[in-house]
Motif scaffolding. Structure first.
Motif, PDB file in Angstrom:
ATOM      1  N   CYS A 167      -9.901   1.245  -4.013  1.00 14.93           N
ATOM      2  CA  CYS A 167      -9.477   1.416  -2.732  1.00 14.93           C
ATOM      3  C   CYS A 167     -10.520   2.451  -2.124  1.00 14.93           C
ATOM      4  O   CYS A 167     -11.003   3.421  -2.822  1.00 14.93           O
ATOM      5  N   PRO A 168     -10.898   2.678  -0.832  1.00 15.04           N
ATOM      6  CA  PRO A 168     -11.811   3.512  -0.460  1.00 15.04           C
ATOM      7  C   PRO A 168     -11.080   5.124  -0.541  1.00 15.04           C
ATOM      8  O   PRO A 168      -9.704   4.886  -0.788  1.00 15.04           O
ATOM      9  N   GLU A 205      -4.725   4.505  -0.012  1.00 16.90           N
ATOM     10  CA  GLU A 205      -3.616   4.390  -1.300  1.00 16.90           C
ATOM     11  C   GLU A 205      -3.493   2.751  -1.609  1.00 16.90           C
ATOM     12  O   GLU A 205      -3.484   1.822  -0.764  1.00 16.90           O
ATOM     13  N   THR A 206      -3.159   2.546  -2.897  1.00 13.71           N
ATOM     14  CA  THR A 206      -3.263   1.290  -3.144  1.00 13.71           C
ATOM     15  C   THR A 206      -1.787   0.785  -3.521  1.00 13.71           C
ATOM     16  O   THR A 206      -0.612   1.652  -3.983  1.00 13.71           O
ATOM     17  N   PHE A 207      -1.353  -0.471  -3.070  1.00 14.31           N
ATOM     18  CA  PHE A 207       0.136  -0.910  -3.516  1.00 14.31           C
ATOM     19  C   PHE A 207      -0.003  -2.460  -3.658  1.00 14.31           C
ATOM     20  O   PHE A 207      -0.261  -3.144  -2.785  1.00 14.31           O
ATOM     21  N   ASP A 208       0.470  -3.077  -4.601  1.00 16.88           N
ATOM     22  CA  ASP A 208       0.417  -4.486  -4.805  1.00 16.88           C
ATOM     23  C   ASP A 208      -0.738  -5.328  -4.406  1.00 16.88           C
ATOM     24  O   ASP A 208      -0.528  -6.397  -3.583  1.00 16.88           O
ATOM     25  N   GLY A 209      -1.839  -4.970  -4.698  1.00 18.06           N
ATOM     26  CA  GLY A 209      -2.953  -5.714  -4.402  1.00 18.06           C
ATOM     27  C   GLY A 209      -3.508  -5.337  -2.880  1.00 18.06           C
ATOM     28  O   GLY A 209      -4.441  -6.022  -2.539  1.00 18.06           O
ATOM     29  N   ILE A 233      -1.107   2.628  10.781  1.00 17.52           N
ATOM     30  CA  ILE A 233      -1.462   2.418   9.250  1.00 17.52           C
ATOM     31  C   ILE A 233      -2.383   1.092   9.240  1.00 17.52           C
ATOM     32  O   ILE A 233      -2.139   0.042   9.719  1.00 17.52           O
ATOM     33  N   CYS A 234      -3.426   1.321   8.419  1.00 23.27           N
ATOM     34  CA  CYS A 234      -4.300   0.219   8.346  1.00 23.27           C
ATOM     35  C   CYS A 234      -4.045  -0.394   7.040  1.00 23.27           C
ATOM     36  O   CYS A 234      -3.697   0.284   6.019  1.00 23.27           O
ATOM     37  N   GLU A 235      -4.490  -1.734   6.546  1.00 24.77           N
ATOM     38  CA  GLU A 235      -4.166  -2.285   5.456  1.00 24.77           C
ATOM     39  C   GLU A 235      -5.404  -3.186   4.992  1.00 24.77           C
ATOM     40  O   GLU A 235      -6.027  -4.154   5.894  1.00 24.77           O
ATOM     41  N   ILE A 295     -15.429  -4.428   2.256  1.00 21.64           N
ATOM     42  CA  ILE A 295     -16.474  -3.596   1.351  1.00 21.64           C
ATOM     43  C   ILE A 295     -15.942  -2.271   0.952  1.00 21.64           C
ATOM     44  O   ILE A 295     -15.633  -1.459   1.816  1.00 21.64           O
ATOM     45  N   VAL A 296     -15.476  -2.115  -0.407  1.00 17.92           N
ATOM     46  CA  VAL A 296     -14.786  -0.815  -0.692  1.00 17.92           C
ATOM     47  C   VAL A 296     -15.572  -0.023  -1.910  1.00 17.92           C
ATOM     48  O   VAL A 296     -15.743  -0.467  -2.820  1.00 17.92           O
TER      49      VAL A 296
END
Length: 164
Positions: A20-21, A25-29, A151-153, A161-162
C-alpha cells in the motif's frame, strides 16, 4: 552499480504489486486512507480518484471493525474528526442504497437506529460513518454538500499505481 539499480527496481516492483502507499493501511486485499481534510461527498470522491482509489465500500462486519480501528488510530481525540464519508449513496433512487463505485446494493449495514431517515425532509443521499461521544460507531445518511473527513479505498483490481 548495475546490480544496485536492479535491486532498487525489483524492490519498487514488489511494492507496486504487493504494498500500500505510505500512510495507507492494508486489510483483506485492499488499502485504506483516512483523510485529515474535510470535503463534500463529490469532492471527497474525486480526491480519492486522484489516488486511483474510491470512497470506501464496507462489505462485512470485519471490514467495518477494521475501519473503526484505523479511524481511532489516526484521529482519536480529534473532536472535529468524528464523521467520515463512505462510498454509499441513494442519489439515483431514494431508499436504494448502493456502493457507487461498484454499483452494488448494500449486503452489510451498520446504521444507527432509525437511519437512514432524511432528517427534517433534507436531501440526505450520502453515507457517513460517525463516531458519537459514547464511542459508538455507526452509519448515518447526510446531505452530500456537508464537509466531512473521508476514507479512500484501493481494491485488488483498481489498477492503482502503488509505490510505498
Amino acid at each position: 552499480m548495475v546490480s544496485v539499480l536492479w535491486l532498487v527496481c525489483a524492490t519498487l516492483v514488489v511494492q507496486v504489486t504487493l504494498g500500500c502507499p505510505n500512510g495507507w493501511e492494508t486489510f483483506d486485499g485492499s488499502c485504506y486512507f483516512v483523510s485529515d481534510i474535510r470535503e463534500d461527498w463529490p469532492t471527497a470522491s474525486s480526491t480519492c480518484g486522484l489516488y486511483h482509489a474510491h470512497l470506501a465500500e464496507i462489505e462485512s462486519a470485519r471490514e467495518d471493525t477494521f475501519l473503526k480501528q484505523i479511524i481511532s488510530k489516526y484521529h482519536d481525540g480529534h473532536s472535529n474528526d468524528a464523521e467520515y464519508w463512505l462510498g454509499g449513496a441513494d442519489i439515483f433512487v431514494e431508499g436504494d442504497w448502493r456502493w457507487v463505485y461498484s454499483d452494488q446494493l448494500f449486503s452489510y449495514t451498520n446504521w444507527y437506529p432509525g437511519e437512514p431517515n432524511s432528517y427534517h425532509n433534507q436531501q440526505e443521499d450520502c453515507l457517513i460513518v460517525a463516531i458519537r461521544q459514547n464511542r459508538e460507531y455507526r452509519w448515518d445518511d447526510r446531505p452530500c454538500k456537508e464537509q466531512n473527513n473521508f476514507i479512500c479505498e484501493i481494491g485488488d483490481s483498481s489498477g492503482a499505481i502503488v509505490i510505498g
